[in-house]
Design an enzyme around this catalytic site. Sequence first.
Site, PDB file in Angstrom:
ATOM      1  N   GLU A  87      -3.858   1.904  -3.006  1.00 47.24           N
ATOM      2  CA  GLU A  87      -3.955   3.348  -2.742  1.00 47.24           C
ATOM      3  C   GLU A  87      -3.017   4.134  -3.655  1.00 47.24           C
ATOM      4  OE1 GLU A  87      -5.533   5.194   0.982  1.00 47.24           O
ATOM      5  OE2 GLU A  87      -4.203   3.689   1.873  1.00 47.24           O
TER       6      GLU A  87
ATOM      7  N   ASN B 216       0.876  -1.168   0.000  1.00 47.64           N
ATOM      8  CA  ASN B 216       0.000   0.000   0.000  1.00 47.64           C
ATOM      9  C   ASN B 216       0.914   1.220   0.000  1.00 47.64           C
ATOM     10  OD1 ASN B 216      -1.463   2.319   0.829  1.00 47.64           O
ATOM     11  ND2 ASN B 216      -3.051   1.032   1.749  1.00 47.64           N
TER      12      ASN B 216
ATOM     13  N   ASP C 252       2.670   4.686   5.112  1.00 49.70           N
ATOM     14  CA  ASP C 252       2.515   4.139   6.454  1.00 49.70           C
ATOM     15  C   ASP C 252       2.519   2.616   6.455  1.00 49.70           C
ATOM     16  OD1 ASP C 252       0.120   4.377   5.066  1.00 49.70           O
ATOM     17  OD2 ASP C 252      -1.071   4.978   6.785  1.00 49.70           O
ATOM     18  N   HIS C 253       2.583   2.006   5.268  1.00 46.84           N
ATOM     19  CA  HIS C 253       2.656   0.546   5.128  1.00 46.84           C
ATOM     20  C   HIS C 253       4.044   0.130   4.632  1.00 46.84           C
ATOM     21  CE1 HIS C 253      -1.796  -0.342   5.201  1.00 46.84           C
ATOM     22  NE2 HIS C 253      -1.809   0.959   4.973  1.00 46.84           N
TER      23      HIS C 253
ATOM     24  N   ASP D  45      -1.357  -6.250   6.090  1.00 45.19           N
ATOM     25  CA  ASP D  45      -1.042  -6.501   4.680  1.00 45.19           C
ATOM     26  C   ASP D  45      -0.651  -7.966   4.547  1.00 45.19           C
ATOM     27  OD1 ASP D  45      -0.781  -3.507   3.480  1.00 45.19           O
ATOM     28  OD2 ASP D  45      -0.010  -3.597   5.533  1.00 45.19           O
TER      29      ASP D  45
ATOM     30  N   ASP E  44      -3.702  -4.937   0.877  1.00 47.14           N
ATOM     31  CA  ASP E  44      -3.973  -4.338   2.183  1.00 47.14           C
ATOM     32  C   ASP E  44      -5.354  -4.807   2.604  1.00 47.14           C
ATOM     33  OD1 ASP E  44      -4.596  -2.795   4.361  1.00 47.14           O
ATOM     34  OD2 ASP E  44      -4.387  -0.862   3.343  1.00 47.14           O
TER      35      ASP E  44
ATOM     36  N   ASN F  40      -6.691  -4.538   5.638  1.00 48.37           N
ATOM     37  CA  ASN F  40      -7.296  -3.759   6.719  1.00 48.37           C
ATOM     38  C   ASN F  40      -7.923  -4.659   7.785  1.00 48.37           C
ATOM     39  OD1 ASN F  40      -6.945  -0.868   6.589  1.00 48.37           O
ATOM     40  ND2 ASN F  40      -8.007  -0.940   4.616  1.00 48.37           N
TER      41      ASN F  40
END
Length: 256
Positions: A34, A7, A245-246, A216, A145, A147
């Site tokens: 994303e 991501n 942030d991943h 992930d 991802d 989530n």
Amino acid sequence: MKLATWNINSLAVRLPQVLDWLAAHPVDVIGLQETKLIDDKFPQAELEAAGYQVQRFGQATYNGVALLSRQSASDVVRNLPGFDDPQARVLTATVDGVRVINAYFPNGQAPDSPKFAYKMAWLDALRGFVAEQLTHYPQLVLLGDFNIAPEDRDVHDPVAWAGQIHCTAEERQHFEGLLGTGLCDAFRLFEQPPKSWSWWDYRMLAFRKNQGLRIDHILVSPALKPRVRSCTIDKLPRKNERPSDHAPVWVEIADQ
């Protein structure tokens, strides 16, 4: 064969980081989530120059997925057939005999919110799609991802996160439902270091304190499971200036 998921949280911002990572880790396939770009703005030329063919399914500002592969991709499907969804979340294709489903799962916002209801419906549709694809493609990988932190050991503070988004019983049941189709969590096929996360909040020095979640994932079909040789989270890109942030996650699958 090496496959990765990342991501990237805006490809327009982090294209140099993607190119640097691919130069250091020349995987055969990578699924990006994303991307946050419409298709006309996608940096196809730069990625092709790096040796990758591009499949993209974009959306401005939010969402967006892409599949980069060294070999050509075929039988491309965008989003989940039969599920009416204006959001660009799923890109599926066959690369070198392996069916790859690259997915950006809905966040869900908060339990009992409309976005959580959407996530539940989306997950139902995804499970049906995965089950259907497995009947046609025994060699299948679902990556992205998710989530969802599937277990307490995938959360830095299980007590504080209990019942919160990513960690609800409903989300974890859906993760188990995906495993119920026959898929296997490649990361859990191996002994892994404790506190292995793939996402850290930008706030509260979360990365420095290693307070993260493993959300992930790479799931592999029964036909591929015996050939999985490793599955790794690469934390290094999270140290970049203006990082996603991943972190990337990648798997190595031995040839037949």
